[in-house]
Enzyme design. Structure first.
Site, PDB file in Angstrom:
ATOM      1  N   GLN A 172      -5.780  17.270 -24.688  1.00 46.35           N
ATOM      2  CA  GLN A 172      -6.742  16.156 -24.711  1.00 46.35           C
ATOM      3  C   GLN A 172      -6.068  14.834 -24.377  1.00 46.35           C
ATOM      4  OE1 GLN A 172      -8.071  15.030 -28.591  1.00 46.35           O
ATOM      5  NE2 GLN A 172      -9.923  14.023 -27.859  1.00 46.35           N
ATOM      6  N   LEU A 173      -4.955  14.554 -25.017  1.00 44.93           N
ATOM      7  CA  LEU A 173      -4.250  13.290 -24.800  1.00 44.93           C
ATOM      8  C   LEU A 173      -3.456  13.318 -23.496  1.00 44.93           C
ATOM      9  CD1 LEU A 173      -3.295  10.506 -25.862  1.00 44.93           C
ATOM     10  CD2 LEU A 173      -1.486  11.725 -27.103  1.00 44.93           C
TER      11      LEU A 173
ATOM     12  N   TYR B 220       0.381  21.969 -39.962  1.00 39.37           N
ATOM     13  CA  TYR B 220       0.429  20.892 -38.969  1.00 39.37           C
ATOM     14  C   TYR B 220       0.993  19.613 -39.592  1.00 39.37           C
ATOM     15  CZ  TYR B 220      -1.500  17.468 -35.635  1.00 39.37           C
ATOM     16  OH  TYR B 220      -1.663  16.452 -34.740  1.00 39.37           O
TER      17      TYR B 220
ATOM     18  N   ILE C  42       2.244  24.829 -20.607  1.00 39.45           N
ATOM     19  CA  ILE C  42       2.477  26.273 -20.597  1.00 39.45           C
ATOM     20  C   ILE C  42       1.593  26.962 -19.559  1.00 39.45           C
ATOM     21  CG2 ILE C  42       0.861  26.775 -22.484  1.00 39.45           C
ATOM     22  CD1 ILE C  42       3.156  28.695 -23.538  1.00 39.45           C
TER      23      ILE C  42
HETATM   24  N1  SER Z   1      -6.903  15.095 -34.636  1.00 44.94           N
HETATM   25  C1  SER Z   1      -5.888  15.877 -35.263  1.00 44.94           C
HETATM   26  C2  SER Z   1      -6.439  17.077 -35.926  1.00 44.94           C
HETATM   27  O1  SER Z   1      -7.582  17.017 -36.340  1.00 44.94           O
HETATM   28  C3  SER Z   1      -5.176  15.044 -36.265  1.00 44.94           C
HETATM   29  O2  SER Z   1      -3.958  14.690 -35.772  1.00 44.94           O
HETATM   30  O3  SER Z   1      -5.756  18.034 -36.084  1.00 44.94           O
END
Ligand code: SER
Length: 321
Positions: free
Chosen positions: A14-15, A144, A37
């Protein structure tokens, strides 16, 4: 002619998709190397160099560094919060080993600057949820978040120990119309706009009052490239900067969309992502980014809604709002 060579790893996300486009405008198509990848079919990747890179494959990564000798690297490859909970071992491996591989290659090939994204996921249930300070209790509950917090500590470590110029932002949820998010807890705030135009109904995986920090993509690009552009002596935080744009709940974004599409409605069916959202801050204090290097967002919720709906309406070929 730009003397910069910029390598993006995880460019098809996305980014990365939007950063590739923006950096190519600034530095020229041939000076911005996108890698991932696998290649996405977004037209952005047809305008300049693209390499297949699995960030866990050190030899493949090293070969790309050797070929281009990048002066700047944006390392964006990661599993986001919801996906990493499905695959916790891979989440840790990709997010951590990927970071070490990039750091080591950057040191070996003398890359001048490295950008790495952190996240509001570094915070946890004992973090103050409103006006979350830059420095406070951080007890992330997701793989994460744990990997991002550990990564932040290593950013600072590589800067202090090896002099690697690493810069980082703790992104809130990112919202944009040009590229799709993947695997995040904040992703509903993108799909809600698509649904508003397609079916006028959104089923939200978070409850109506779940307030989270968010940022519109043009502001995210401005912050990211802005941080990479300032002189190193202005970057006083070498772990990762708090960054904020706006905060809203599903109920509030629904009301904002209804200003343009009055018969739009949202229903609520919270799933496992609710617990993740409940462990994150509501409002972030980003005053250090503002004072250290001049950060200032442009978009609030209604300004973003207007821009998102206008651009998505054009993509879907429906009457402009
Ligand atoms: N937008 C991300 C997520 O929801 C947060 O860094 O995982």
């Amino acid at each position: 002619m730009s003397t910069e060579k910029i390598l993006l790893i995880g460019a098809c996300g996305q980014l990365g998709t939007e950063l590739t486009e923006e950096l190519r405008k600034i530095y020229g198509d041939s000076n911005v190397i996108a890698s991932d990848i696998r290649k996405s079919d977004n037209h952005v990747f047809e305008t300049g160099p693209f390499e297949i890179v699995n960030v866990l494959d050190k030899a493949q990564l090293g070969a790309v560094f050797a070929k281009y000798k990048p002066t700047q690297v944006y390392h964006l490859a990661a599993l986001l919060s919801a996906t990493a909970e499905q695959k916790p071992k891979l989440g840790w491996e990709l997010n951590m080993d990927g970071l070490f591989n990039v750091f080591d290659a950057a040191l070996e090939y003398k890359t001048a600057k490295v950008y790495w994204p952190s996240s509001i996921a570094v915070f946890g249930p004992n973090t103050p949820r409103d006006n979350t300070p830059q420095f406070c209790v951080m007890d992330p509950t997701t793989v994460y978040g744990i990997s991002k917090l550990a990564g932040e500590r290593y950013c600072e470590y590589y800067f202090k120990r090896y002099g690697l110029d690493v810069r980082s932002l703790r992104y809130p949820g990112l919202i944009g119309y040009k590229s799709a998010p993947g695997g995040g807890t904040t992703d509903y705030a993108v799909s809600i706009y698509h649904d508003a135009l397609k079916t006028k109904h959104h089923e939200c995986f978070l409850s109506e009052k779940t307030t989270l920090p968010m940022l519109y993509m043009p502001d995210a690009l401005k912050a990211t490239i802005g941080l990479m552009d300032v002189s190193a002596d202005k970057v006083l935080i070498r772990s990762s900067y708090n960054l904020a744009g706006m905060s809203f709940s599903p109920e509030e974004i629904t009301a904002s969309i209804q200003k343009y599409i009055p018969d739009f409605n949202t229903t609520y069916k919270p799933d496992q992502r609710q617990a993740i959202a409940d462990s994150w801050p509501r409002i972030i204090d980003d005053s250090r980014a503002r004072t250290d290097w001049g950060w200032k967002p442009e978009y609030d919720l209604d300004k973003m809604s207007q821009d998102m709906l206008k651009n998505l309406a054009a993509q879907y070929g429906v009457k402009s709002i």
